[in-house]
Design a protein around this motif. Structure first.
Motif, PDB file in Angstrom:
ATOM      1  N   SER A   1      40.692  36.415  40.776  1.00  7.08           N
ATOM      2  CA  SER A   1      41.304  35.169  40.974  1.00  7.08           C
ATOM      3  C   SER A   1      40.488  34.287  41.764  1.00  7.08           C
ATOM      4  CB  SER A   1      42.681  35.283  41.348  1.00  7.08           C
ATOM      5  OG  SER A   1      42.820  35.653  42.733  1.00  7.08           O
ATOM      6  N   ARG A   2      40.671  33.046  41.771  1.00  8.21           N
ATOM      7  CA  ARG A   2      40.026  31.976  42.645  1.00  8.21           C
ATOM      8  C   ARG A   2      40.292  32.195  44.121  1.00  8.21           C
ATOM      9  NH1 ARG A   2      39.951  26.234  39.754  1.00  8.21           N
ATOM     10  NH2 ARG A   2      39.249  26.772  37.591  1.00  8.21           N
ATOM     11  N   LYS A   3      41.742  32.496  44.335  1.00  7.88           N
ATOM     12  CA  LYS A   3      41.932  32.687  45.743  1.00  7.88           C
ATOM     13  C   LYS A   3      41.290  34.040  46.365  1.00  7.88           C
ATOM     14  CE  LYS A   3      45.107  29.315  46.617  1.00  7.88           C
ATOM     15  NZ  LYS A   3      44.787  28.505  45.381  1.00  7.88           N
ATOM     16  N   HIS A   4      41.348  35.149  45.591  1.00  4.61           N
ATOM     17  CA  HIS A   4      40.540  36.489  45.899  1.00  4.61           C
ATOM     18  C   HIS A   4      38.962  36.137  46.098  1.00  4.61           C
ATOM     19  CE1 HIS A   4      44.385  38.544  44.316  1.00  4.61           C
ATOM     20  NE2 HIS A   4      44.210  38.757  45.551  1.00  4.61           N
ATOM     21  N   ALA A   5      38.592  35.451  45.248  1.00  7.14           N
ATOM     22  CA  ALA A   5      37.293  35.270  45.350  1.00  7.14           C
ATOM     23  C   ALA A   5      36.678  34.223  46.470  1.00  7.14           C
ATOM     24  CB  ALA A   5      36.714  34.430  44.205  1.00  7.14           C
ATOM     25  N   LEU A   6      37.663  33.287  46.728  1.00 11.91           N
ATOM     26  CA  LEU A   6      37.399  32.465  47.961  1.00 11.91           C
ATOM     27  C   LEU A   6      37.495  33.113  49.380  1.00 11.91           C
ATOM     28  CD1 LEU A   6      38.768  29.015  46.712  1.00 11.91           C
ATOM     29  CD2 LEU A   6      36.584  29.541  47.139  1.00 11.91           C
ATOM     30  N   HIS A   7      38.530  34.101  49.204  1.00 15.73           N
ATOM     31  CA  HIS A   7      38.769  34.862  50.528  1.00 15.73           C
ATOM     32  C   HIS A   7      37.553  35.595  50.856  1.00 15.73           C
ATOM     33  CE1 HIS A   7      40.334  38.081  53.063  1.00 15.73           C
ATOM     34  NE2 HIS A   7      40.865  37.189  53.502  1.00 15.73           N
ATOM     35  N   MET A   8      37.014  36.267  50.128  1.00 17.93           N
ATOM     36  CA  MET A   8      35.911  37.090  50.016  1.00 17.93           C
ATOM     37  C   MET A   8      34.608  36.006  50.692  1.00 17.93           C
ATOM     38  SD  MET A   8      35.952  39.977  47.134  1.00 17.93           S
ATOM     39  CE  MET A   8      34.596  40.875  47.688  1.00 17.93           C
ATOM     40  N   LEU A   9      34.487  34.985  49.948  1.00 15.48           N
ATOM     41  CA  LEU A   9      33.486  34.188  50.201  1.00 15.48           C
ATOM     42  C   LEU A   9      33.463  33.445  51.548  1.00 15.48           C
ATOM     43  CD1 LEU A   9      33.136  32.716  46.812  1.00 15.48           C
ATOM     44  CD2 LEU A   9      31.339  33.881  47.605  1.00 15.48           C
ATOM     45  N   PHE A  10      34.570  33.123  52.002  1.00 12.49           N
ATOM     46  CA  PHE A  10      34.795  32.323  53.229  1.00 12.49           C
ATOM     47  C   PHE A  10      34.645  33.406  54.357  1.00 12.49           C
ATOM     48  CE2 PHE A  10      37.565  28.874  50.807  1.00 12.49           C
ATOM     49  CZ  PHE A  10      36.267  28.153  50.693  1.00 12.49           C
ATOM     50  N   THR A  11      35.451  34.452  54.178  1.00  8.06           N
ATOM     51  CA  THR A  11      35.510  35.356  55.396  1.00  8.06           C
ATOM     52  C   THR A  11      34.100  36.341  55.521  1.00  8.06           C
ATOM     53  OG1 THR A  11      36.859  37.127  54.397  1.00  8.06           O
ATOM     54  CG2 THR A  11      38.119  35.208  55.359  1.00  8.06           C
ATOM     55  N   GLY A  12      33.650  36.991  54.287  1.00  7.05           N
ATOM     56  CA  GLY A  12      32.730  37.831  54.124  1.00  7.05           C
ATOM     57  C   GLY A  12      33.132  39.243  54.702  1.00  7.05           C
TER      58      GLY A  12
ATOM     59  N   PRO B   1      34.402  42.844  54.214  1.00  5.45           N
ATOM     60  CA  PRO B   1      34.417  43.560  53.316  1.00  5.45           C
ATOM     61  C   PRO B   1      35.725  44.132  52.762  1.00  5.45           C
ATOM     62  CG  PRO B   1      33.120  44.482  55.159  1.00  5.45           C
ATOM     63  CD  PRO B   1      33.690  43.221  55.590  1.00  5.45           C
ATOM     64  N   ILE B   2      36.101  44.488  51.563  1.00  2.00           N
ATOM     65  CA  ILE B   2      37.338  44.721  51.190  1.00  2.00           C
ATOM     66  C   ILE B   2      36.977  46.302  50.525  1.00  2.00           C
ATOM     67  CG2 ILE B   2      38.098  42.646  50.332  1.00  2.00           C
ATOM     68  CD1 ILE B   2      37.425  43.452  47.230  1.00  2.00           C
ATOM     69  N   THR B   3      37.948  47.309  50.642  1.00  2.00           N
ATOM     70  CA  THR B   3      37.968  48.520  50.133  1.00  2.00           C
ATOM     71  C   THR B   3      37.841  48.845  48.628  1.00  2.00           C
ATOM     72  OG1 THR B   3      40.445  48.892  50.223  1.00  2.00           O
ATOM     73  CG2 THR B   3      39.286  49.295  52.115  1.00  2.00           C
ATOM     74  N   ALA B   4      37.550  49.860  48.280  1.00  2.00           N
ATOM     75  CA  ALA B   4      37.592  50.142  46.793  1.00  2.00           C
ATOM     76  C   ALA B   4      39.108  49.889  46.174  1.00  2.00           C
ATOM     77  CB  ALA B   4      37.261  51.394  46.461  1.00  2.00           C
ATOM     78  N   GLU B   5      40.132  50.464  47.091  1.00  2.00           N
ATOM     79  CA  GLU B   5      41.490  50.288  46.550  1.00  2.00           C
ATOM     80  C   GLU B   5      41.882  48.801  46.276  1.00  2.00           C
ATOM     81  OE1 GLU B   5      40.336  52.078  48.740  1.00  2.00           O
ATOM     82  OE2 GLU B   5      40.993  54.270  48.403  1.00  2.00           O
ATOM     83  N   GLU B   6      41.367  48.011  47.287  1.00  2.00           N
ATOM     84  CA  GLU B   6      41.633  46.640  47.401  1.00  2.00           C
ATOM     85  C   GLU B   6      40.948  45.910  46.093  1.00  2.00           C
ATOM     86  OE1 GLU B   6      43.009  42.925  48.329  1.00  2.00           O
ATOM     87  OE2 GLU B   6      43.908  44.639  48.802  1.00  2.00           O
ATOM     88  N   ALA B   7      39.730  46.398  45.877  1.00  2.00           N
ATOM     89  CA  ALA B   7      38.801  45.669  44.676  1.00  2.00           C
ATOM     90  C   ALA B   7      39.556  46.039  43.260  1.00  2.00           C
ATOM     91  CB  ALA B   7      37.407  46.294  45.015  1.00  2.00           C
TER      92      ALA B   7
END
Length: 347
Positions: A202-213, A215-221
């Motif tokens: 989703s856009r919100k999840h993508a933007l969170h990754m892009l803005f904060t940098g 790392p997310i875990t495999a479970e979160e991914a």
């Protein structure tokens, strides 16, 4: 020294270099093992003996495995590595025995992203342009590949490495894997990785990754839809086997037709997509494998596709059989210094 397995024939063409692929298997060639306890069908193996071993193989029947292995820069997607990945994806992609491609990496980093040495001011605008044009070609090669491309991740996929994972058709990851787009930390926003991310999550999840940098875990991914499966690293190959065995049992023509249409329709308006889908379904029904599939279902028997997967490699009694000490039957692919080796061969 140029070493090839006894099962390789025809030829490879790369940058106008034509290399005949018919050599005897040599004892002592270096092989890396995917799983010492599960023998794999040894069907295609290229080893250019120059530094780290370079191998391109069909490890399992119908499956090509391609490994990123440049430990000196954490498998960074340099221009050279990206070109070699493109080559590995496109090589004989019309071979009816090729049913899917598995991309993995050796080490605890899947890929650290682009090689920052190629993005310095000193490298210049032309080099920068070349980097991103090559990355574009790599992503396009994955989308246009007629068979599914699967990422097997057992480490950290960062920036363009995360983009590479997101662009693959399927992703299986170990519980110790991580995913991030930390470009903004270095003053370079992950704009191109965001393209693949925005089409996977989703856009919100993508933007969170892009803005904060962050790392997310495999479970979160897995929860947000970036990966398909998450398993302990000891079970990664077992889970991969389940996926590829299911894919390779199906008609290649039907899988190719379906993959191509999926990417054609995904960004179309809903009603237009349905109109195109109706035509594609009729086109599919006209294929002999559709007739065979329906008939086999009705009569409760296993279907026989037009291009059945050849699970046993051809034999040639004139060639010596590799001994068990060679590691034949237990091999995977390493992308190392292929470009440099080919240049030497040309000379």
């Amino acid at each position: 020294m140029f070493i090839l397995s006894k099962y390789v024939c025809n030829q490879i063409k790369l940058n106008s270099i034509i290399i005949p692929l018919r050599r005897r298997f040599s004892k002592g060639s270096k092989l890396l093992f995917l799983n010492d306890e599960r023998p794999l069908t040894f069907q295609q193996h290229i080893h250019l003996e120059d530094g780290p071993p370079d191998e391109l193989v069909y490890g399992r029947p119908g499956v090509r495995t391609v490994c990123l292995y440049t430990p000196e820069n954490k498998n960074a997607l340099s221009i050279d590595l990206m070109n070699r990945l493109i080559f590995s994806i496109k090589l004989d992609d019309d071979d009816p025995n090729l049913r899917c491609i598995v991309m993995w990496a050796k080490g605890n980093v899947f890929s650290a992203g682009h090689d920052l040495k190629e993005l310095t001011k000193a490298a210049g605008p032309e080099k920068h342009k070349q980097v991103f044009e090559t990355a574009e070609k790599l992503m396009k090669a994955i989308v246009e590949c007629p068979v599914p491309v699967i990422a097997k991740v057992d480490g950290h996929a960062a920036a363009a490495g995360c983009q590479l994972v997101a662009q693959c058709d399927l992703v299986i990851a170990s519980t110790r894997s991580k995913f991030s787009t930390p470009g903004a930390n270095c003053g370079i926003f992950c704009s191109t990785p965001g393209i693949a991310l925005a089409r996977s999550i989703s856009r919100k999840h993508a933007l969170h990754m892009l803005f904060t940098g962050t790392p997310i875990t495999a479970e979160e991914a897995y929860r947000i839809g970036l990966v398909n499966k998450v398993v302990p690293h000891t079970k990664l190959d077992d889970e991969l086997d389940k996926i590829v065995s299911t894919i390779t049992s199906k008609s290649r023509d039907v899988i190719t037709l379906g993959k191509k249409f999926f990417y054609e329709q995904i960004d179309k308006p809903l009603l237009e997509a349905y109109e195109l889908g109706s035509r594609k379904m009729c086109e599919n029904l006209a294929h002999p494998d559709a007739t065979e599939g329906v008939d086999s279902f009705i009569h409760k028997r296993k279907p026989k596709w037009q291009n059945e997967l050849q699970k046993t490699p051809p034999t040639d009694e004139s060639d010596p059989k590799p001994s068990s000490s060679d590691g034949a039957g237990k091999t995977t692919s390493i992308i190392g210094n292929l470009g440099n080796s080919l240049k030497k061969l040309k000379k």
